[in-house]
Write a protein that holds these residues in place. Structure first.
Motif, short mmCIF file in Angstrom:
data_model
loop_
_atom_site.label_atom_id
_atom_site.label_comp_id
_atom_site.label_asym_id
_atom_site.label_seq_id
_atom_site.Cartn_x
_atom_site.Cartn_y
_atom_site.Cartn_z
N ARG A 1 -11.84 0.57 5.66
CA ARG A 1 -11.94 -0.98 5.97
C ARG A 1 -12.39 -1.55 4.49
NH1 ARG A 1 -14.48 0.82 10.53
NH2 ARG A 1 -16.60 0.44 9.74
N GLN A 2 -13.31 -0.93 3.93
CA GLN A 2 -13.70 -1.68 2.49
C GLN A 2 -12.47 -1.56 1.44
OE1 GLN A 2 -17.26 -0.07 0.97
NE2 GLN A 2 -18.24 0.28 2.98
N ASN B 1 -11.87 10.99 16.50
CA ASN B 1 -11.76 9.79 16.95
C ASN B 1 -10.04 9.54 17.08
OD1 ASN B 1 -14.56 9.03 17.33
ND2 ASN B 1 -14.25 9.20 15.05
N LYS B 2 -9.34 10.15 17.50
CA LYS B 2 -8.00 10.16 17.53
C LYS B 2 -7.76 9.07 18.61
CE LYS B 2 -3.79 12.50 19.26
NZ LYS B 2 -3.35 13.56 20.06
N GLY B 3 -6.56 8.05 18.09
CA GLY B 3 -6.26 6.97 18.92
C GLY B 3 -7.04 5.77 18.98
N LYS B 4 -8.37 5.86 18.30
CA LYS B 4 -9.43 4.64 18.43
C LYS B 4 -9.03 3.86 17.16
CE LYS B 4 -12.80 7.06 21.12
NZ LYS B 4 -14.10 7.79 21.11
N GLY B 5 -8.45 4.38 16.18
CA GLY B 5 -8.25 3.66 15.02
C GLY B 5 -9.40 3.45 13.93
N LYS B 6 -10.73 3.96 14.30
CA LYS B 6 -11.83 4.09 13.67
C LYS B 6 -11.51 4.28 12.27
CE LYS B 6 -16.69 4.83 13.59
NZ LYS B 6 -17.86 5.44 14.18
N ASP B 7 -11.04 5.66 11.87
CA ASP B 7 -10.76 6.06 10.52
C ASP B 7 -9.31 6.44 10.53
OD1 ASP B 7 -12.13 6.95 8.07
OD2 ASP B 7 -11.76 8.78 8.65
N ALA B 8 -8.41 5.78 11.05
CA ALA B 8 -7.00 6.08 10.72
C ALA B 8 -6.71 6.14 9.36
CB ALA B 8 -6.14 5.38 11.77
N ALA B 9 -7.47 5.06 8.34
CA ALA B 9 -7.18 4.73 7.24
C ALA B 9 -7.43 5.92 6.31
CB ALA B 9 -7.68 3.63 6.50
N SER B 10 -7.88 7.01 6.76
CA SER B 10 -8.19 7.91 5.89
C SER B 10 -7.08 8.82 5.57
CB SER B 10 -9.21 9.08 6.75
OG SER B 10 -8.34 9.54 7.68
N HIS C 1 -10.76 -4.65 -0.27
CA HIS C 1 -10.71 -4.88 -1.63
C HIS C 1 -9.20 -5.18 -2.02
CE1 HIS C 1 -11.63 -4.12 -6.05
NE2 HIS C 1 -10.35 -3.36 -6.05
N LEU C 2 -8.32 -4.45 -1.59
CA LEU C 2 -7.02 -4.75 -1.72
C LEU C 2 -6.48 -6.30 -1.34
CD1 LEU C 2 -5.25 -1.34 -0.35
CD2 LEU C 2 -5.48 -2.17 -3.14
N VAL C 3 -7.02 -6.89 -0.19
CA VAL C 3 -6.76 -8.09 0.03
C VAL C 3 -7.14 -8.98 -0.91
CG1 VAL C 3 -7.48 -10.00 1.57
CG2 VAL C 3 -6.76 -7.79 2.45
N ILE D 1 0.94 -1.23 0.10
CA ILE D 1 -0.01 0.01 -0.07
C ILE D 1 0.91 1.24 -0.17
CG2 ILE D 1 -1.85 1.39 0.95
CD1 ILE D 1 -2.65 -1.34 2.53
N VAL D 2 0.82 2.09 -0.92
CA VAL D 2 1.53 3.12 -1.05
C VAL D 2 0.63 4.49 -0.61
CG1 VAL D 2 2.53 4.88 -2.78
CG2 VAL D 2 2.53 2.52 -3.34
N ALA D 3 -0.54 4.55 -0.79
CA ALA D 3 -1.07 5.56 -0.17
C ALA D 3 -2.74 5.10 -0.03
CB ALA D 3 -1.25 6.92 -1.01
N LEU D 4 -3.65 5.78 0.96
CA LEU D 4 -5.02 5.47 1.34
C LEU D 4 -5.30 6.75 1.72
CD1 LEU D 4 -7.50 3.60 1.19
CD2 LEU D 4 -6.92 2.70 3.26
N PHE D 5 -6.24 7.29 1.12
CA PHE D 5 -6.96 8.87 1.29
C PHE D 5 -8.42 8.73 1.20
CE2 PHE D 5 -8.32 12.94 0.39
CZ PHE D 5 -7.71 13.51 1.60
N VAL D 6 -9.27 9.37 2.44
CA VAL D 6 -10.50 9.67 2.24
C VAL D 6 -10.73 11.10 2.73
CG1 VAL D 6 -12.72 8.99 3.18
CG2 VAL D 6 -11.08 7.33 2.87
#
Length: 602
Positions: free
Chosen positions: A472-473, A558-567, A477-479, A456-461
């Protein structure tokens, strides 16, 4: 990148193959993106040499012939994929005189190929010679047994491209079996296989006569749906297609495929052989969409049943490459990257199995060169075609139909590219039976291919669309994509301070693999200019990754919870040049998630 211009990534053990972009959408609106890099890990020679024989459990040796390890010579994989020459020979001899014509693996029950096949067929050939010299007069049972062994040797000679010797041996068998009361069925087998030799020699009409006669005789003796009858019908269809009647060949292939699926099942090797041939025939007949679909479906079955390194899988890869190329040309486009990569994989696999001058290898090199030319890479396409032509001149002779086919293809390429003098010289050399000139050395192929990795080079929302599970989706998809690409794992590299992004990856099944220390300034690099440029690009990407992740932590509710860290994730795969610092002064953590493709294929 161009199909043949693979470059090294920022890791010296990875070969960069391609970038895989993905757009993230909510409804019709594009709200984010991901970018992944497909890499190939080098299979280090020292790792290959550490493997042990599956029977004697001894490590391989380069100096002791009996201890030389043979890899991927049957359908066995993993720890069962290596066996030494001595154990191959000993296991074959232990089967007894009655089963000496069985040159298959006792574990996977598939015929040995490559060096193992050569080893056993040579020993069987030596046994035949010894028996004929020691006992000139044989009784009927001994003569029958000797002829069956000769049929086995002749068949292997044909598979190795030694057609003249194979034809001579088959003719001897037919003459010897015709006078034996129990020799009728073996005689039919010899005639049937002789048709394949004649086909390989370019005697199409003579081969067709033999194939039709064999099919008729098998049908009368065993019935129209017996496996020997279907085998003869399959080969007859192949020869009919070569003769130019593709419509009749297609009908025959479909009938054989239906009956083999009925009696043998969809995943039987013989069923898959017919599917491969039918897919190729559809593609070359203009029905490229159905041909490509059938070849892809068959390749998936072959990976599951035999593995991707099996000779039949190599044939399927080669045919799929040609089908993809034909489809692109029909749409007025150049052959895509995938076609050249599949052709290269087939070529390298065949070279591992058959050697540099094996006929299958030379045909793979021919097709690889043709695909490169059709992709616009004329220089490397010409080089591959010259290598194929030089090999065929040596193995088949200057006037064999396959040699002449490659000669004409190369001549046409030189004409199209304006190389008139080279084109004239090529024909003059062939007319004088002089080996083609300007042939580059063929690259060395390791005994095994390295594993594929999807990084994974980049993942942004976009911020307004975060916390809706898009990250997560995207990972899901990448998996799936990694599994389809046969990658060993999904990988990402993150700054050690990007706590939210790291927490997100761990919740998606990633595990921490290792930590990369900060790099030296680029000015201290001892590599050449190219390595320094790559270091600068990587540094810029990593600085940007650190900045984006710090911003994400600062503004994320939601810092620290990991819910949307993939943004906002960024990694250290190949990037575009940009302005920025000339060094990487941050610590990176490497994460990996196994995707199970290796377990499925083994």
């Amino acid at each position: 990148p161009s199909p043949s211009s693979s470059s090294r990534s920022t890791s010296t053990s990875d070969e960069f193959l391609r970038l895989v972009p993905l757009t993230l959408r909510r409804g019709e609106e594009a709200v984010g993106f991901s970018l992944a890099a497909l890499l190939r890990r080098e299979k280090r020679i020292e790792v290959i040499q550490q493997r042990t024989c599956r029977i004697c459990l001894e490590p391989g040796s380069k100096t002791i012939p009996e201890r030389q390890l043979l890899v991927n010579v049957c359908a066995c994989r993993g720890s069962l994929g290596a066996i030494c020459r001595g154990c191959v020979l000993q296991a074959w001899k232990s089967r007894g005189e009655e089963n000496k014509n069985d040159l298959s693996c006792r574990v996977c029950h598939q015929p040995f190929v490559g060096q193992a096949q050569q080893l056993l067929s040579d020993n069987l050939k030596s046994d035949i010679k010894t028996k004929e010299e020691s006992k000139p007069v044989l009784d009927e049972d001994e003569e029958l047994k000797l002829c069956t062994h000769k049929i086995t040797v002749a068949t292997k000679l044909w598979q190795q491209g030694q057609n003249a010797e194979a034809a001579k041996l088959f003719s001897e068998c037919i003459a010897g079996l015709s006078g034996l009361p129990k020799g009728r069925n073996y005689e039919l087998t010899a005639r049937h296989n002789l048709a394949l030799v004649l086909h390989a020699q370019g005697s199409i009409q003579e081969a067709l006569v033999q194939a039709k006669a064999a099919k008729k005789a098998f049908s009368e003796s065993f019935g129209p749906e017996h496996q020997l009858t279907l085998k003869a019908a399959h080969n007859e269809a192949m020869i009919v297609a070569e003769a130019g009647d593709r419509a009749s060949a297609g009908s025959s292939y479909r009938a054989v495929l239906d009956l083999r699926r009925k009696h043998l099942g969809v995943d039987h090797v013989d069923t898959l052989k017919t599917a491969v041939n039918l897919g190729h025939l559809l593609a070359v007949s203009g029905d490229v969409v159905r041909g490509e679909a059938l070849l892809r479906e068959t390749l998936a079955s072959l990976e599951r049943v035999l593995g991707r390194d099996h000779p039949l899988s190599m044939t399927t890869l080669q045919n799929l490459s040609l089908a993809i190329t034909a489809k692109a040309l029909a749409e007025g486009k150049a052959a895509p990257w995938e076609a050249a990569e599949l052709a290269r994989e087939a070529l390298e696999g065949r070279q591992r199995i058959y050697g540099e001058l094996g006929l299958e290898t030379l045909e793979g090199r021919r097709d690889y060169g043709a695909v490169l030319v059709k992709s616009g890479n004329f220089e490397e396409g010409e080089a591959s075609l010259r290598q194929a032509l030089a090999g065929m001149q040596k193995v088949l002779g200057f006037h064999h139909s396959k040699t002449q086919e490659v000669l004409q293809t190369l001549h046409a390429v030189l004409e199209v590219t304006g190389e008139k003098e080279k084109a004239t010289k090529l024909l003059e050399e062939n007319e004088r039976k002089q080996a083609v000139s300007d042939v580059k050395a063929t690259p060395m192929i390791l005994a095994e291919r390295g594993d594929l990795v999807l990084r994974i080079v980049a993942l942004f929302v976009q911020e307004a669309h975060r916390n809706h599970g898009l990250g997560r989706q995207a990972i899901h998809h990448l998996v799936q994509l990694a599994q389809e690409l046969r990658a060993e794992c999904l990988e990402a590299q993150l700054p050690s301070k990007a706590a939210a992004a790291i927490d997100f990856l761990k919740k998606q099944g990633f595990t921490e693999l290792t930590t990369l220390e900060p790099a030296r300034p680029a000015t201290e690099s001892k590599s050449g200019e190219r390595g320094e440029a790559e270091g600068e690009e990587a540094a810029a990407a990593e600085q940007q990754a650190s900045k984006e992740n710090e911003e994400n932590e600062e503004h994320e509710p939601n810092k620290g919870k990991g819910k949307d860290a993939a943004s906002s994730l960024s990694s250290t795969a190949p990037s575009t040049p940009s302005d920025g610092p000339r060094r990487r002064d941050i610590e990176l953590v490497v994460f990996r998630r196994l995707v199970g493709s290796k377990r499925a294929s083994s």
